[in-house]
Design a protein around this motif. Structure first.
Motif, PDB file in Angstrom:
ATOM      1  N   SER A  32      -6.091  29.893  11.747  1.00 46.23           N
ATOM      2  CA  SER A  32      -7.095  29.711  10.689  1.00 46.23           C
ATOM      3  C   SER A  32      -6.460  29.725   9.311  1.00 46.23           C
ATOM      4  O   SER A  32      -6.834  28.933   8.440  1.00 46.23           O
ATOM      5  CB  SER A  32      -8.174  30.795  10.789  1.00 46.23           C
ATOM      6  OG  SER A  32      -8.971  30.560  11.920  1.00 46.23           O
ATOM      7  N   GLU A  37      -9.552  25.103  24.000  1.00 45.71           N
ATOM      8  CA  GLU A  37     -10.319  25.951  23.080  1.00 45.71           C
ATOM      9  C   GLU A  37     -10.161  25.479  21.641  1.00 45.71           C
ATOM     10  O   GLU A  37     -10.915  25.895  20.763  1.00 45.71           O
ATOM     11  CB  GLU A  37      -9.883  27.402  23.234  1.00 45.71           C
ATOM     12  CG  GLU A  37     -10.239  27.965  24.592  1.00 45.71           C
ATOM     13  CD  GLU A  37      -9.723  29.379  24.803  1.00 45.71           C
ATOM     14  OE1 GLU A  37      -9.253  30.006  23.834  1.00 45.71           O
ATOM     15  OE2 GLU A  37      -9.801  29.845  25.941  1.00 45.71           O
ATOM     16  N   SER A  38      -9.197  24.596  21.389  1.00 49.51           N
ATOM     17  CA  SER A  38      -9.004  24.098  20.026  1.00 49.51           C
ATOM     18  C   SER A  38     -10.192  23.272  19.541  1.00 49.51           C
ATOM     19  O   SER A  38     -10.384  23.138  18.332  1.00 49.51           O
ATOM     20  CB  SER A  38      -7.713  23.283  19.931  1.00 49.51           C
ATOM     21  OG  SER A  38      -7.782  22.130  20.726  1.00 49.51           O
ATOM     22  N   GLN A  72      -1.892  33.285  18.999  1.00 48.91           N
ATOM     23  CA  GLN A  72      -3.247  32.732  19.052  1.00 48.91           C
ATOM     24  C   GLN A  72      -4.298  33.842  18.994  1.00 48.91           C
ATOM     25  O   GLN A  72      -4.070  34.940  19.481  1.00 48.91           O
ATOM     26  CB  GLN A  72      -3.429  31.911  20.331  1.00 48.91           C
ATOM     27  CG  GLN A  72      -2.566  30.673  20.358  1.00 48.91           C
ATOM     28  CD  GLN A  72      -2.632  29.938  21.677  1.00 48.91           C
ATOM     29  OE1 GLN A  72      -3.467  30.210  22.532  1.00 48.91           O
ATOM     30  NE2 GLN A  72      -1.724  28.979  21.861  1.00 48.91           N
ATOM     31  N   GLY A  73      -5.433  33.539  18.374  1.00 52.60           N
ATOM     32  CA  GLY A  73      -6.534  34.486  18.302  1.00 52.60           C
ATOM     33  C   GLY A  73      -6.306  35.628  17.334  1.00 52.60           C
ATOM     34  O   GLY A  73      -7.026  36.619  17.364  1.00 52.60           O
ATOM     35  N   ARG A  74      -5.328  35.489  16.445  1.00 46.97           N
ATOM     36  CA  ARG A  74      -4.982  36.555  15.503  1.00 46.97           C
ATOM     37  C   ARG A  74      -5.186  36.152  14.048  1.00 46.97           C
ATOM     38  O   ARG A  74      -4.818  36.888  13.147  1.00 46.97           O
ATOM     39  CB  ARG A  74      -3.543  36.994  15.745  1.00 46.97           C
ATOM     40  CG  ARG A  74      -3.354  37.519  17.175  1.00 46.97           C
ATOM     41  CD  ARG A  74      -1.949  37.881  17.477  1.00 46.97           C
ATOM     42  NE  ARG A  74      -1.615  39.129  16.805  1.00 46.97           N
ATOM     43  CZ  ARG A  74      -0.427  39.694  16.887  1.00 46.97           C
ATOM     44  NH1 ARG A  74       0.526  39.135  17.586  1.00 46.97           N
ATOM     45  NH2 ARG A  74      -0.186  40.825  16.259  1.00 46.97           N
ATOM     46  N   GLY A  75      -5.738  34.968  13.819  1.00 48.06           N
ATOM     47  CA  GLY A  75      -5.993  34.514  12.457  1.00 48.06           C
ATOM     48  C   GLY A  75      -4.901  33.638  11.871  1.00 48.06           C
ATOM     49  O   GLY A  75      -5.062  33.102  10.775  1.00 48.06           O
ATOM     50  N   PHE A  93     -12.208  25.579  17.592  1.00 47.02           N
ATOM     51  CA  PHE A  93     -11.427  25.916  16.404  1.00 47.02           C
ATOM     52  C   PHE A  93     -11.616  24.846  15.330  1.00 47.02           C
ATOM     53  O   PHE A  93     -11.908  25.150  14.171  1.00 47.02           O
ATOM     54  CB  PHE A  93      -9.943  26.056  16.792  1.00 47.02           C
ATOM     55  CG  PHE A  93      -9.015  26.203  15.622  1.00 47.02           C
ATOM     56  CD1 PHE A  93      -8.811  27.447  15.038  1.00 47.02           C
ATOM     57  CD2 PHE A  93      -8.335  25.111  15.112  1.00 47.02           C
ATOM     58  CE1 PHE A  93      -7.942  27.587  13.964  1.00 47.02           C
ATOM     59  CE2 PHE A  93      -7.475  25.243  14.046  1.00 47.02           C
ATOM     60  CZ  PHE A  93      -7.276  26.483  13.466  1.00 47.02           C
ATOM     61  N   ARG A 142     -15.095  24.901  13.815  1.00 48.31           N
ATOM     62  CA  ARG A 142     -15.248  26.038  12.882  1.00 48.31           C
ATOM     63  C   ARG A 142     -14.638  25.726  11.517  1.00 48.31           C
ATOM     64  O   ARG A 142     -15.039  26.301  10.513  1.00 48.31           O
ATOM     65  CB  ARG A 142     -14.579  27.296  13.454  1.00 48.31           C
ATOM     66  CG  ARG A 142     -15.389  28.041  14.442  1.00 48.31           C
ATOM     67  CD  ARG A 142     -14.842  29.442  14.710  1.00 48.31           C
ATOM     68  NE  ARG A 142     -13.425  29.516  14.984  1.00 48.31           N
ATOM     69  CZ  ARG A 142     -12.859  29.400  16.198  1.00 48.31           C
ATOM     70  NH1 ARG A 142     -13.616  29.179  17.259  1.00 48.31           N
ATOM     71  NH2 ARG A 142     -11.561  29.490  16.348  1.00 48.31           N
ATOM     72  N   GLY A 173      -2.714  41.978  18.112  1.00 48.76           N
ATOM     73  CA  GLY A 173      -2.879  41.383  19.433  1.00 48.76           C
ATOM     74  C   GLY A 173      -2.418  42.316  20.526  1.00 48.76           C
ATOM     75  O   GLY A 173      -1.865  43.374  20.263  1.00 48.76           O
TER      76      GLY A 173
END
Length: 190
Positions: free
Chosen positions: A136, A160-161, A130-133, A164, A167, A11
């Motif tokens: 997930s 934005e969740s 956030q946004g780094r896997g 998520f 997905r 990040g």
């Protein structure tokens, strides 16, 4: 829950910066990791889950407010005190776990069985994670451990969740004034 190795996307900010002022209560649950730890070295990161205690409420309330602030501001609804009250209303440490990456607390979740489904009541990550896997990886683990029954979650409309959760196999089942409700069917994780 045992530790897991995961791949983390580098990040803009390293996770060790969490203890340097990005978090409102910079001293308390965050520990500095010299050199950024495995998450910033190209090595697999270690994801683990720590139990929550009653004394963790303030740190969790601050993290929740920080994680939700951008979405709530888009709706002109950001109010740190309201955020604290909402977390307090559902604060049951026995249902909650800290999400730790290389020993650093980077988020938390609350998961419990209700009627014939699992309810994911809270799931927040610090913006640096956030946004780094990380989210997930946590979601895949939670889905794998709860596959015998559906899992339900609600997400703030402007968050934005929503993308998520879609997905990760959640489908929209309803909505309220501020939230969109989702459910993931029982069954194996694909």
């Amino acid at each position: 829950m045992k530790p897991y190795e995961i791949e983390v996307v580098p990040g803009e900010a390293s996770l060790n910066e969490l203890s340097k002022g990005d978090y409102p209560d910079a001293g308390a649950p965050w520990r500095d990791t010299p050199g950024g730890g495995a998450a910033d070295s190209g090595q697999p990161a270690v994801l683990s889950f720590d139990p929550v205690q009653a004394c963790d409420f303030d740190a969790m309330a601050d993290l929740r407010a920080l994680a939700m602030q951008p979405s709530l501001e888009r709706l002109d609804r950001f109010d740190p005190e309201r955020s604290r009250r909402r977390l307090r209303a559902g604060f049951v440490p026995a249902r909650m776990r800290w999400i730790c990456l290389n020993g650093e607390r980077v988020g938390f979740y609350s998961l419990f069985a209700h009627e014939s489904a699992w309810c994911l009541d809270h799931f927040y990550l610090h913006p640096c994670a956030q946004g780094r896997g990380v989210g997930s990886a946590v979601m895949r683990l939670l889905c794998a451990q709860t596959q015998e029954a559906p899992m339900r979650v609600a997400a703030l409309r402007a968050s934005e969740s929503n993308a998520f959760y879609r997905r990760h196999g959640f489908v929209r089942t309803g909505e309220s004034e501020w939230d969109i409700e989702y459910e993931r069917a029982a069954g194996p994780v694909s």
